[in-house]
Design an enzyme around this catalytic site. Structure first.
Site, PDB file in Angstrom:
ATOM      1  N   HIS A 102      -6.075 -12.561  13.924  1.00 54.49           N
ATOM      2  CA  HIS A 102      -4.814 -11.842  13.878  1.00 54.49           C
ATOM      3  C   HIS A 102      -4.130 -11.906  15.225  1.00 54.49           C
ATOM      4  CE1 HIS A 102      -6.612  -9.109  10.525  1.00 54.49           C
ATOM      5  NE2 HIS A 102      -6.080 -10.201  10.031  1.00 54.49           N
ATOM      6  N   TYR A 122       1.196  -5.767  13.005  1.00 55.67           N
ATOM      7  CA  TYR A 122       0.089  -5.005  12.409  1.00 55.67           C
ATOM      8  C   TYR A 122      -0.834  -4.468  13.490  1.00 55.67           C
ATOM      9  CZ  TYR A 122      -3.396  -3.719   8.934  1.00 55.67           C
ATOM     10  OH  TYR A 122      -4.258  -3.024   8.134  1.00 55.67           O
ATOM     11  N   GLU A 170       0.807  -1.227   0.000  1.00 53.63           N
ATOM     12  CA  GLU A 170       0.000   0.000   0.000  1.00 53.63           C
ATOM     13  C   GLU A 170       0.837   1.273   0.000  1.00 53.63           C
ATOM     14  OE1 GLU A 170      -0.372  -2.444   2.182  1.00 53.63           O
ATOM     15  OE2 GLU A 170      -2.417  -2.613   2.928  1.00 53.63           O
ATOM     16  N   ARG A 202      -3.982  -3.031  13.279  1.00 53.55           N
ATOM     17  CA  ARG A 202      -5.454  -3.074  13.182  1.00 53.55           C
ATOM     18  C   ARG A 202      -5.890  -4.506  13.415  1.00 53.55           C
ATOM     19  NH1 ARG A 202      -4.280   0.686   8.922  1.00 53.55           N
ATOM     20  NH2 ARG A 202      -4.973   2.765   9.508  1.00 53.55           N
ATOM     21  N   GLU A 209      -9.465  -4.893   4.293  1.00 53.90           N
ATOM     22  CA  GLU A 209      -9.112  -3.755   3.447  1.00 53.90           C
ATOM     23  C   GLU A 209      -7.893  -4.070   2.595  1.00 53.90           C
ATOM     24  OE1 GLU A 209     -10.822  -0.929   2.926  1.00 53.90           O
ATOM     25  OE2 GLU A 209     -12.347  -1.838   4.185  1.00 53.90           O
ATOM     26  N   ASP A 219      -5.710  -7.820   6.282  1.00 58.96           N
ATOM     27  CA  ASP A 219      -7.089  -7.710   6.748  1.00 58.96           C
ATOM     28  C   ASP A 219      -7.997  -7.522   5.534  1.00 58.96           C
ATOM     29  OD1 ASP A 219      -6.584  -5.120   5.956  1.00 58.96           O
ATOM     30  OD2 ASP A 219      -6.817  -4.228   7.933  1.00 58.96           O
ATOM     31  N   ASP A 238      -1.955  -5.255   3.230  1.00 60.96           N
ATOM     32  CA  ASP A 238      -2.152  -5.571   4.649  1.00 60.96           C
ATOM     33  C   ASP A 238      -2.991  -6.831   4.875  1.00 60.96           C
ATOM     34  OD1 ASP A 238      -0.629  -3.472   5.525  1.00 60.96           O
ATOM     35  OD2 ASP A 238      -2.299  -2.111   5.847  1.00 60.96           O
TER      36      ASP A 238
END
Length: 881
Positions: free
Chosen positions: A351, A304, A8, A306, A85, A83, A81
């Site tokens: 996670h 990570y 990203e 989130r 998103e 997740d 990432d």
């Protein structure tokens, strides 16, 4: 061999590029590359929720670069990432490349890593998988839901409630939480109670305190001593009484360490201990995750950020236990590793918790390469993670029951305290608390049953119960997590939307709903009650989770939602505005027409005496007006004055501060439909009285006569310019405090400076402004240089006349309200620049030929509303990493 890796952010690309060999080319997508166009028809329920996607204007060049690189690549690796998103970004990039026919037969692989370290990245590259369709479908369902709610509900708001800006699926429920808490506070009735504490001493003269818990054989709770008469009666018994210990009980307790951080708990603890807002915490955590230069290499310091998982990888636990043994000794290492389970009902993908990538990398080891806030946050994460695997603390909790006897009457008292026998994880970390410190933390002296005690004094105090506290950002996120509303990647974005829409404001770090926010909430509760219910929103989140697990069809979830939602909207469309106002008058009555306590009608017009006050809507939103309009033109804002301020007001709603010593006129605080203001005297014939707006830095409820007179005296003459002989004045205008000379305005730093600025500084400011040559010309101060834009040219953070902004070439993008310019990252800057470029020239700026050809009148207004609705529908989409 050539392998193209897509991540990203450029910071992440830079770090990963150093881990991989020359055959790898790492490129950044700069977050999402496409989104639903902000116009009707981007999601089409009649076509089974077909969706149209639009490539972001600034992403075109980046996608072209990626397409060029992929054409002669042997492999495409999507490493966004770990997740939903991140999965969606990979999917979007892949879809665009396929549409451009850039892939041909190039193999495509998806890799995920929870930490940006060489080991984690190389292991992920060696174990690729395909795009997870279930995660993508969960993203598609969420994005479609947010779009449909925004584009369907927001226009209803605009028609029925002028001034309301948007509604959103999660945004509106979060707003309801804030408004409901404010309603609780307003409805709260304080209850008087008294506390009585005796200061006692053992024969060895060790002093401690004991609280009254009973009298004359009756137990007394915290609120049972309800008045001074009862309190003084008990106090009289205690004075001169014989005190003795009835019993002493000691209980051994174990205190276990808290689990490692999730996104929510990190935001809460960083707020309590470091004073960080949620967005600030995530900005710093992002930098720690993406990597810093350390020991000659770039490494990610944390995993990570989130996540709502509390698990730790087995190798991480092993490393942490070894570190505990080295730093504290074998006694601090529990016999077995600790295993934590997620309590939240809405945990998403499995996670890890947020942890240091290497427990051996102590905070002191990296403090030299981090700024102050980065070092503080890393220290917090490191200590919490290591403490989570440490031994429990052993505590001995002691309770002493004490009896006071005097003339046949008895009063029971209790003293509590604790002793830490073994500190365990306390040696490293103690969790912050939102409430007061534990009263049991004091240590009691040695005493035994039957011991006589000496009285050293009696403390009798009056108290009143307090309403529940307003939410902070951290406690609101905690509540949303408890209810199952939102997800780790959406919390801060949701709160940002509420502030940007002026639905809430921050006051001493507490969230206070604005009247506009309360109106929107009342409207939705009245006519769309189901869609702002906590259980309904949480159930919808659970369905999205089941989609991500492959248990539900995403289109089926959308069909179920749309069938009922669209029917509800169709019913409301035919409502007249008068019907809406009638419902809101009823629901908001306690807030806008509070009981005066004297039996009088709270809706009686204080100006004409026979009119009725009610909610009205105008061009600028809602206000309170008289039913006798236009004969009676009384208006005020929604919230009625309360408490002492109401008592000081005249019958017409003004608060008189006193008399102007020069004119003899009354100086008063008044509230009009556009807010509070000051007025000197009353209108006399055609001549209007002098008025002055009250700046935001002043509280209308507490402003005094001196401050009011100073504001009414503006503008103030500073002196004559030494070169021109023309006067220089200081005042407060639409854009804040200023100095003025011969048509040239220059901003001052604060309202206070208007009254203190001297001639020399005023002349300097005027000269600088003239040298700058415009609103955002060369005189704008460069606060920070972020680097080069992908299209070339520097990206800088500057401070201009109207506040901080981002500059790239001819594009100036204003920073969101409340943003700290020192915290702006390149990723954030690029998003703001792209958004500004897509929006085109501002209303007051230069325009091109094409801009002049835009549709006018209703068409232009409709276009503007469509863009706003599109943004509201994106409430739950996170900002790009």
């Amino acid at each position: 061999m050539k392998h193209v890796v897509i991540v990203e952010s450029p910071a992440k690309a830079k770090t990963i590029n150093k881990y991989l060999g020359k055959e790898y080319e790492v490129l950044a997508s700069y977050g999402h590359v496409r989104d639903l166009p902000p116009k009707d028809g981007s999601v089409r329920p009649d076509e089974d929720f077909a969706m149209s996607w639009q490539v972001d204007a600034k992403a075109q060049k980046r996608l072209s670069d990626i397409a060029r690189a992929v054409k002669d690549a042997d492999r495409l690796i999507l490493a966004t990432d770990p997740d939903r998103e991140g999965e969606a970004i990979s999917w979007h990039v892949l879809e665009v490349l396929r549409a451009r026919k850039a892939l041909k037969d190039t193999p495509v692989e998806r890799v995920v890593f929870n930490a940006i370290t060489k080991q984690a990245v190389t292991e992920a590259i060696a174990a690729p998988r395909g795009i997870d369709d279930s995660l993508v479908e969960a993203y598609l369902a969420r994005r479609a839901l947010d779009y449909l709610v925004g584009f369907t509900l927001s226009p209803v708001l605009w028609r029925k409630l002028p001034g309301a800006r948007s509604a959103g699926r999660v945004q509106s429920v979060a707003l309801r939480l804030v408004c409901d808490r404010e309603t609780e506070i307003e409805a709260f009735k304080p209850q008087e109670y008294w506390s009585i504490v005796a200061r006692l001493a053992t024969p060895g003269a060790a002093e401690f305190t004991a609280r009254v818990v009973g009298a004359d054989g009756k137990k007394l709770g915290r609120l049972d001593i309800a008045n001074e008469t009862s309190a003084r009666d008990i106090e009289g018994v205690l004075k001169g009484a014989d005190y003795s210990v009835a019993s002493v009980e000691a209980k051994a307790q174990k205190r276990n360490p808290p689990p490692p951080f999730t996104t929510s708990t990190l935001q809460q603890e960083a707020s309590r201990k470091l004073g960080f807002a949620a967005a600030r915490t995530m900005q710093i955590a992002q930098r720690l995750y993406e990597g810093v230069e350390f020991g000659g290499e770039t490494i990610g310091l944390i995993t990570y950020m989130r996540t709502d998982g509390v698990d730790l990888a087995p190798e991480a636990i092993s490393s942490i236990r070894s570190q505990i043994g080295r730093d504290h000794g074998a006694r601090y290492v529990p016999e077995k590793p600790r295993v934590y389970k997620v309590k939240a009902k809405n945990a998403q993908e499995a996670h890890e918790a947020i942890r240091p990538t290497d427990a051996a990398r102590r905070p002191a080891d990296v403090s030299g390469v981090l700024d102050r806030d980065e070092a503080r946050l890393y220290d917090l994460i490191w200590k919490r993670t290591v403490a989570s695997q440490m031994a429990s603390a052993d505590i001995e909790r002691t309770t002493a029951e004490i009896v006071a006897k005097n003339n046949g009457r008895e009063v029971d008292l209790r003293a509590t305290g604790q002793v830490i026998k073994f500190d365990g994880f306390f040696a490293l970390y103690q969790e912050g608390r939102d409430d007061e410190e534990d009263e049991d933390s004091a240590r009691l002296p040695e005493m035994a049953s039957g011991d006589r005690l000496d009285e050293r004094g009696i403390d009798t105090e009056q108290h009143f119960t307090e309403p529940p506290p307003r939410y902070t950002e951290a406690t609101l996120i905690k509540k949303m997590e408890e209810l199952g509303i939102g997800r780790p990647s959406t919390y801060t974005a949701t709160l940002s939307v509420l502030r940007d829409r002026d639905y809430v404001r921050l006051d001493k770090k507490r969230l206070v709903p604005e009247d506009k926010g309360r109106l929107v909430t009342a409207f939705l509760e009245s006519f769309f009650g189901r869609y702002v219910e906590y259980d309904f929103t949480a159930a919808l989140e659970e369905k999205l989770d089941r989609i991500s697990a492959g248990d539900l069809s995403w289109r089926e979830v959308l069909r179920d939602f749309w069938r009922d939602f669209s029917s509800q909207v169709d019913e409301i469309k035919d409502l007249r505005v008068s019907e809406v106002l009638e419902a809101l008058n009823e629901l908001l009555g306690p807030h806008i027409f509070p009981d005066k306590g004297d039996g009088s009608d709270p809706r009686k017009c204080p100006s004409c005496g026979d009119g009725r006050l009610s909610l009205k809507v105008g061009k600028y939103g809602a206000f309170i007006g008289c039913s006798n309009y236009p004969e009676c033109r009384f208006t005020r804002q929604l919230a009625a004055p309360d408490g002492d301020d109401a008592a000081k007001e005249n019958g017409d709603g003004t608060r008189v501060l006193g008399l102007d010593p020069e004119s003899g006129y009354e100086v008063s605080v008044r509230v009009g439909r556009f807010g509070p203001y000051l007025q000197l005297g009353e209108a006399e014939g055609e001549e209007k009285p002098k008025r002055a707006n009250i700046p935001r830095s002043y509280d209308p409820a507490t402003i005094d006569l001196d401050a009011a007179l100073a504001l009414l005296s503006l503008p103030r003459e500073v002196g004559l310019h030494p070169e021109t002989g023309q006067p220089i004045s200081a005042g407060i205008g639409r854009y804040g405090p200023f100095v003025l000379h011969d048509g040239t305005y220059a901003n001052l730093d604060s309202v206070e400076e208007v009254f203190s600025v001297g001639l020399n500084r005023a002349v300097s400011l005027i000269a600088e402004k003239k040298a700058g040559g415009g609103r955002r010309g060369p005189s704008a101060q460069v606060l920070k240089t972020l680097g080069d834009h992908p299209d070339g040219g520097p990206v800088t953070v500057r401070n201009g006349r109207y506040g901080p902004y981002i500059n790239h070439g001819k594009i100036n993008a204003t920073l969101p309200r409340g943003s700290d310019p020192n915290d702006v990252t390149m990723e954030t800057a690029l998003q703001l620049i792209a958004k500004k470029a897509e929006a085109g020239p501002s209303k007051g700026g230069r325009s091109t030929g094409r801009a002049r050809n835009k549709p006018a009148g209703k068409s232009a207004a409709k276009s503007k509303r469509s863009r706003s609705a599109g943004k509201s529908g994106d409430t739950d989409a996170p900002s790009a990493s």
